[in-house]
Motif scaffolding. Structure first.
Motif, PDB file in Angstrom:
ATOM      1  N   VAL A 153      65.774  53.831  32.317  1.00  0.00           N
ATOM      2  CA  VAL A 153      65.469  52.600  33.059  1.00  0.00           C
ATOM      3  C   VAL A 153      66.751  51.806  33.309  1.00  0.00           C
ATOM      4  O   VAL A 153      66.992  51.320  34.413  1.00  0.00           O
ATOM      5  N   LEU A 154      67.582  51.708  32.289  1.00  0.00           N
ATOM      6  CA  LEU A 154      68.856  50.997  32.437  1.00  0.00           C
ATOM      7  C   LEU A 154      69.751  51.684  33.463  1.00  0.00           C
ATOM      8  O   LEU A 154      70.364  51.022  34.300  1.00  0.00           O
ATOM      9  N   ALA A 155      69.806  53.007  33.417  1.00  0.00           N
ATOM     10  CA  ALA A 155      70.633  53.755  34.366  1.00  0.00           C
ATOM     11  C   ALA A 155      70.140  53.544  35.791  1.00  0.00           C
ATOM     12  O   ALA A 155      70.946  53.366  36.720  1.00  0.00           O
ATOM     13  N   ASP A 156      68.828  53.549  35.995  1.00  0.00           N
ATOM     14  CA  ASP A 156      68.281  53.303  37.335  1.00  0.00           C
ATOM     15  C   ASP A 156      68.599  51.896  37.814  1.00  0.00           C
ATOM     16  O   ASP A 156      68.950  51.680  38.979  1.00  0.00           O
ATOM     17  N   THR A 157      68.497  50.931  36.927  1.00  0.00           N
ATOM     18  CA  THR A 157      68.800  49.547  37.286  1.00  0.00           C
ATOM     19  C   THR A 157      70.262  49.389  37.678  1.00  0.00           C
ATOM     20  O   THR A 157      70.582  48.743  38.678  1.00  0.00           O
ATOM     21  N   ILE A 158      71.137  50.007  36.919  1.00  0.00           N
ATOM     22  CA  ILE A 158      72.570  49.934  37.229  1.00  0.00           C
ATOM     23  C   ILE A 158      72.856  50.630  38.557  1.00  0.00           C
ATOM     24  O   ILE A 158      73.656  50.142  39.361  1.00  0.00           O
ATOM     25  N   GLU A 159      72.199  51.756  38.794  1.00  0.00           N
ATOM     26  CA  GLU A 159      72.394  52.478  40.056  1.00  0.00           C
ATOM     27  C   GLU A 159      71.959  51.634  41.248  1.00  0.00           C
ATOM     28  O   GLU A 159      72.651  51.561  42.268  1.00  0.00           O
ATOM     29  N   GLU A 160      70.814  50.967  41.124  1.00  0.00           N
ATOM     30  CA  GLU A 160      70.336  50.089  42.198  1.00  0.00           C
ATOM     31  C   GLU A 160      71.303  48.922  42.411  1.00  0.00           C
ATOM     32  O   GLU A 160      71.596  48.558  43.555  1.00  0.00           O
ATOM     33  N   PHE A 161      71.774  48.345  41.327  1.00  0.00           N
ATOM     34  CA  PHE A 161      72.713  47.231  41.427  1.00  0.00           C
ATOM     35  C   PHE A 161      73.997  47.668  42.119  1.00  0.00           C
ATOM     36  O   PHE A 161      74.517  46.958  42.987  1.00  0.00           O
ATOM     37  N   ALA A 162      74.501  48.841  41.754  1.00  0.00           N
ATOM     38  CA  ALA A 162      75.737  49.345  42.355  1.00  0.00           C
ATOM     39  C   ALA A 162      75.538  49.632  43.840  1.00  0.00           C
ATOM     40  O   ALA A 162      76.424  49.346  44.663  1.00  0.00           O
ATOM     41  N   ALA A 163      74.391  50.174  44.203  1.00  0.00           N
ATOM     42  CA  ALA A 163      74.115  50.447  45.615  1.00  0.00           C
ATOM     43  C   ALA A 163      74.045  49.142  46.415  1.00  0.00           C
ATOM     44  O   ALA A 163      74.597  49.054  47.527  1.00  0.00           O
ATOM     45  N   GLU A 164      73.389  48.143  45.856  1.00  0.00           N
ATOM     46  CA  GLU A 164      73.289  46.844  46.532  1.00  0.00           C
ATOM     47  C   GLU A 164      74.663  46.199  46.677  1.00  0.00           C
ATOM     48  O   GLU A 164      74.999  45.660  47.737  1.00  0.00           O
ATOM     49  N   ALA A 165      75.458  46.265  45.621  1.00  0.00           N
ATOM     50  CA  ALA A 165      76.804  45.691  45.686  1.00  0.00           C
ATOM     51  C   ALA A 165      77.646  46.426  46.726  1.00  0.00           C
ATOM     52  O   ALA A 165      78.389  45.799  47.490  1.00  0.00           O
ATOM     53  N   GLY A 166      77.543  47.745  46.763  1.00  0.00           N
ATOM     54  CA  GLY A 166      78.280  48.524  47.755  1.00  0.00           C
ATOM     55  C   GLY A 166      77.868  48.175  49.177  1.00  0.00           C
ATOM     56  O   GLY A 166      78.707  48.085  50.079  1.00  0.00           O
ATOM     57  N   GLU A 167      76.576  47.963  49.376  1.00  0.00           N
ATOM     58  CA  GLU A 167      76.075  47.584  50.702  1.00  0.00           C
ATOM     59  C   GLU A 167      76.607  46.210  51.112  1.00  0.00           C
ATOM     60  O   GLU A 167      77.019  46.006  52.256  1.00  0.00           O
ATOM     61  N   GLN A 168      76.614  45.267  50.177  1.00  0.00           N
ATOM     62  CA  GLN A 168      77.122  43.928  50.490  1.00  0.00           C
ATOM     63  C   GLN A 168      78.613  43.966  50.796  1.00  0.00           C
ATOM     64  O   GLN A 168      79.072  43.279  51.721  1.00  0.00           O
ATOM     65  N   ILE A 169      79.356  44.784  50.071  1.00  0.00           N
ATOM     66  CA  ILE A 169      80.793  44.897  50.343  1.00  0.00           C
ATOM     67  C   ILE A 169      81.012  45.528  51.711  1.00  0.00           C
ATOM     68  O   ILE A 169      81.871  45.093  52.485  1.00  0.00           O
ATOM     69  N   GLY A 170      80.213  46.540  52.033  1.00  0.00           N
ATOM     70  CA  GLY A 170      80.313  47.161  53.358  1.00  0.00           C
ATOM     71  C   GLY A 170      80.020  46.160  54.472  1.00  0.00           C
ATOM     72  O   GLY A 170      80.696  46.150  55.510  1.00  0.00           O
ATOM     73  N   ASP A 171      79.007  45.318  54.267  1.00  0.00           N
ATOM     74  CA  ASP A 171      78.684  44.279  55.246  1.00  0.00           C
ATOM     75  C   ASP A 171      79.841  43.294  55.402  1.00  0.00           C
ATOM     76  O   ASP A 171      80.175  42.884  56.528  1.00  0.00           O
ATOM     77  N   LEU A 172      80.452  42.901  54.287  1.00  0.00           N
ATOM     78  CA  LEU A 172      81.587  41.975  54.358  1.00  0.00           C
ATOM     79  C   LEU A 172      82.762  42.592  55.109  1.00  0.00           C
ATOM     80  O   LEU A 172      83.411  41.924  55.925  1.00  0.00           O
TER      81      LEU A 172
END
Length: 94
Positions: A49-68
């Motif tokens: 569960v922790l690994a999935d949460t971290i993976e989702e967080f990293a994907a969201e952060a990567g998407e936001q950085i790409g948008d910036l």
């Protein structure tokens, strides 16, 4: 002979402890196995569960950085076009 008697004096309690552990092991070890398996499964589930949460967080952060990055590139292109237009206007006026 006294040396031999004094030498074993401290070993007798240790031998008793070892014998006690050896006698209790067939009873205690299965009980520990029964308790430890569900505990291990719970720990593994929590890790997943922790690994999935971290993976989702990293994907969201990567998407936001790409948008910036895309936003900054667009602003930079607009600034460069405006500067080129101003230079061309100044060149034609002068």
């Amino acid at each position: 002979m006294a040396l031999m008697g004094n030498g074993l004096k401290g070993a007798v309690p240790s031998i008793r402890v070892v014998l006690g552990v050896a006698m209790a092991a067939p009873i205690v070890l299965p009980a520990v196995a029964i308790v430890s398996r569900p505990l291990a499964k719970s720990l593994i589930k929590g890790y997943l569960v922790l690994a999935d949460t971290i993976e989702e967080f990293a994907a969201e952060a990567g998407e936001q950085i790409g948008d910036l990055v895309a936003e900054v590139k667009a602003e930079r292109a607009t600034t460069l076009r405006a500067a080129a237009a101003a230079a061309a206007k100044a060149e034609t006026a002068g």
